[in-house]
Scaffold this motif. Structure first.
Motif: not given
Length: 789
Positions: A676-681, A726-735, A739-742, A784-788
């Motif tokens: 769900k979570w990844s970080f960058g700096a 920080a990037t949040l990828t919701p668990s609901s993306n599966k299946d 698909q989106g991420e914040w 930013t909200y990214n989607f596909k």
């Protein structure tokens, strides 16, 4: 010409030598992604038992010639599942393959020993490759993934500062970079004066930056090559991706026209912050928009066609003062053809245009300028054997330069309409390259480019006494415009001035052991067009001018040596370089650029040099990945007087180039905490940019006249900032199809007010002079909200 003849004789001898060896057969094919059909660049095709292999080219094609036998072939690429197949090579074999993405590889990328050795062994040096996924993970200003900001995190690459366009490589100027998008030349790489780059990250497949050891297939610039390829488009199913941000949004659509055969890609971006300015009683306007398009068609296994294009515009308006519009337009038709399993070709017909428009409302006139070119390229790649790869081809570019067109915007305007003289030129080149594994330890990449430049006829060319357009007034100690004594006109088919240059290139790699090597390179490059720019004006005023009767082409020689090592999870690159440039233009004091029909009267030829050391330390595996880049360098210019009595610029002494930065440190990291979570700096520290301050003043006829120190002898304060995301990828993306991420990001997290410039003025309240610092950015949070789907 004898050297050129001997080089191509060497090429043909290599071909004959390859063909005369023991009985061999060719394994070739195209590697693609199974989910989209997108061809993959840089896939490693490894034959472990022979400790050799190949890499797919920019169109996903590979070819390798091997002795007759049965081999296990390994196909691997970061982010994809490794495939292993056994092939009986008793005849030429065509083996296309589709790789499947590997979600686990995002957490840990396993690099095979054979692949490490192949990379270390490769003679190419001073080159960096970034994937679109890496770029998207790097936090940048206003939350928008940015190609240009990403490459400035690499060693040897800097930007001019916040809010500045372009980038500088190894002490070179911004106009010395060749920027290619699907082989088409872009003349401006930035939107909104450097806040964004012109590249839509969703449309980008791959990019490579060559800082030195530049292959002979590239030419026309003397500092670097940024080679970017767009995606071909999904030929399996319809797909969309995009992002919605606080300042700009983007959308990319792609899908099959005919499954497995033809696809289309369409992407667009736009900023919209200016729509809210009227709410704050602000009449200013600043926005950009761009469009990426591409159509791919697979006619059969031997022929493939591409039609790609880009269109972008920036609009900038300050109330009732002025309006500015500029941007790139490109169109490219390409044809890939396989003459045989060993001979791959690419034919390209390219149109490129850069437009610059300026409306000065208070003076009531419009000014527009630009550069257009038609480019014909035919490139061949010959996979002669398992240890010899040949490239050769030709390139022909026709230029039209519009230095300016002035049009009054009202009848009351005091400006008369006039057109500056258009200029025309024709640049041609042929080249040959050979990549040869001389032995198990030594690899060589040698090339030669022969380039010519015809400055073609124009309607009106000014003539000066002794062909000297700028003279030195010894009494006043200043340069002045020479008197024009006559004009002459030429037909467009005539040649005013002809230039020709041999541009040799060579890279050599020596393998110390299977994990380390030393490399060295030399390249000479010629640049025939020049950017005439005034970056101190309210807008980035850009005019391109060709070499000709009064302007010589720039010539650069660069040498580099380096040490390269792969560890279990890390890699280390250390390089040092020295670059010398002839015929570097500089402007005399008080040069006027706008609507100048004879820029040769404000320019002097000088020289430049740059040297330094670069270190790049990467962590390539695990949940925490990233790199540390450090550059220690010096970049200087000198414009001496042409005679003993002339002062030149800065009294003929060396002075710091405007983009010289002694120390440049960047730390970039990405951490995958969970699904769900990844970080960058990333953290950046740079020595302050050179500048010139007044160190005294005097009063003349009641006017205060400043006295300035030597050119660029002072510096702005050090530049540094920390960016986090920080990037949040919701668990609901599966299946789910959608698909989106914040993405939550903070630019300049500790609110460092870096100085973009320092100006001086007199404070009338206290009757004293004072320095005023201009800062562009403080802390900037973004979502930013990214989607596909």
């Amino acid at each position: 010409m004898d050297f050129l003849k001997k080089f191509f004789i060497f090429i043909f001898l290599c071909i004959n030598f390859a063909g005369s060896a023991q009985e061999k057969f060719t394994l070739s094919g195209t590697i693609s992604e199974i989910e989209s059909g997108e061809t993959l660049i840089g896939v490693n095709v490894i034959i472990p038992q022979l400790q050799t292999g190949a890499v797919t080219n920019q169109y996903g094609y590979y070819s390798i010639t091997l002795p007759k036998g049965v081999y296990e072939i390994t196909y691997s690429s970061i982010g994809f599942k490794t495939e292993k197949i056994t092939i009986s090579l008793t005849d030429n074999v065509k083996q296309d393959l589709a790789l499947r993405t590997d979600s686990e590889s995002l957490d840990e990328v396993i690099i095979e020993i054979d692949v490490e050795k192949l990379n270390i062994r490769n003679a190419q040096m001073s080159a960096n490759t970034l994937s679109a996924e890496t770029i998207k993970k790097i936090p940048v200003v206003l939350g928008e993934a940015d190609v240009i900001k990403s490459i400035t995190l690499l060693p040897g690459v800097t930007s001019a500062g916040e809010g500045a366009s372009g980038f500088n490589v190894r002490g070179g100027a911004a106009d010395q970079n060749l920027i290619l998008l699907d082989e088409a030349t872009l003349y401006n790489s930035s939107h909104l004066f450097g806040f964004f780059s012109v590249f839509n990250p969703d449309a980008i497949k791959d990019l490579t930056l060559y800082k030195g050891g530049i292959p002979a297939r590239y030419g026309g610039r003397i500092s670097s090559v940024l080679d970017i390829y767009q995606k071909d488009g999904n030929n399996q199913k319809y797909h969309a991706s995009g992002g919605i941000g606080l300042v700009a949004s983007r959308l990319l659509l792609e899908g099959p026209i005919k499954k497995d055969t033809a696809s289309i890609l369409l992407g667009g971006r736009s900023s919209y912050a200016h729509l809210f300015l009227p709410l704050f009683d602000n009449d200013n306007v600043a926005y950009f928009y761009d469009l990426n398009t591409k159509v791919s068609y697979k006619f059969n296994n031997n022929n493939r066609f591409f039609l790609s294009g880009y269109f972008g515009r920036d609009v900038f308006e300050i109330s009732d003062s002025f309006a500015n519009s500029f941007g790139n337009t490109t169109l490219n038709l390409r044809w890939n053809h396989l003459f045989s399993d060993q001979l791959f070709s690419n034919f390209s017909f390219i149109y490129s245009d850069y437009y610059y428009g300026l409306e000065l409302k208070f003076l009531e006139f419009d000014f527009d300028s630009g550069i257009q070119n038609l480019n014909l390229k035919y490139d061949f790649t010959h996979f002669a054997s398992d240890n010899i790869e040949l490239r050769y081809g030709l390139n022909s570019i026709y230029y039209k330069f519009n230095p300016g067109n002035v049009t009054p915007t009202s009848q009351e305007s005091g400006i008369n309409a006039f057109k500056l003289t258009d200029k025309f030129a024709w640049e041609n080149a042929i080249y040959g390259e050979a990549e040869i594994d001389v032995s198990e330890k030594i690899s060589v990449q040698a090339g030669l480019r022969f380039s010519t430049f015809n400055r073609l006829g124009q309607d009106e060319l000014f003539l000066y006494e002794n062909d000297n357009p700028i003279i030195f007034n010894q009494d006043l100690g200043i340069y002045q415009k020479a008197q024009q004594i006559d004009t002459i006109s030429f037909r467009k088919s005539e040649t005013i001035k002809f230039f020709a240059n041999l541009e040799p290139r060579v890279n050599i790699s020596y393998l110390l052991n299977e994990n380390s090597s030393v490399k060295a390179s030399y390249n000479r490059m010629a640049q025939y067009i020049h950017l005439i720019s005034n970056t101190t004006s309210p807008t980035p005023f850009d005019i391109y001018a060709p070499s000709g009767k009064y302007i010589e082409p720039q010539l650069a020689d660069q040498v580099a040596v380096g040490y390269f090592r792969n560890f279990e999870k890390y890699s280390l690159e250390i390089e040092s370089f020295y670059k010398k440039v002839k015929n570097r233009l500089d402007y005399v004091d008080d040069a006027d650029l706008i609507a100048n029909n004879s820029v040769e009267q404000i320019l002097l030829n000088g020289e430049a040099r740059a040297y330094g050391m670069e270190v790049l330390f990467r962590k390539n595996e695990g949940k925490l990945q990233g790199w540390i880049a450090y550059t220690l360098s010096k970049s200087e210019q000198r414009t001496p007087g042409r005679t003993a009595v002339e002062t030149g610029i800065n009294n003929g002494n060396w002075y710091n180039a405007p983009w010289d930065k002694t120390h440049d440190i960047s730390v970039t990291s990405q951490y995958e905490l969970s699904e769900k979570w990844s970080f960058g700096a990333n953290f950046i520290f740079q020595t302050g940019r050179p500048t010139t301050y007044p160190n005294g003043q005097y009063i003349y006829n009641g006017l205060v006249v400043p006295v300035y120190e030597a050119r660029n002898s002072s510096r702005l304060s050090a530049f540094h900032h920390l960016d986090i995301s920080a990037t949040l990828t919701p668990s609901s993306n599966k299946d789910r199809k959608w698909q989106g991420e914040w993405v939550f990001s903070v630019y300049n997290a500790y609110n460092r007010m870096n100085a973009a410039s320092i100006s001086f003025r007199q404070n009338t309240d206290i009757a004293r002079n004072e320095a005023v610092r201009l800062s562009i950015f403080g802390i900037i949070p973004a979502i930013t909200y990214n989607f596909k789907f």
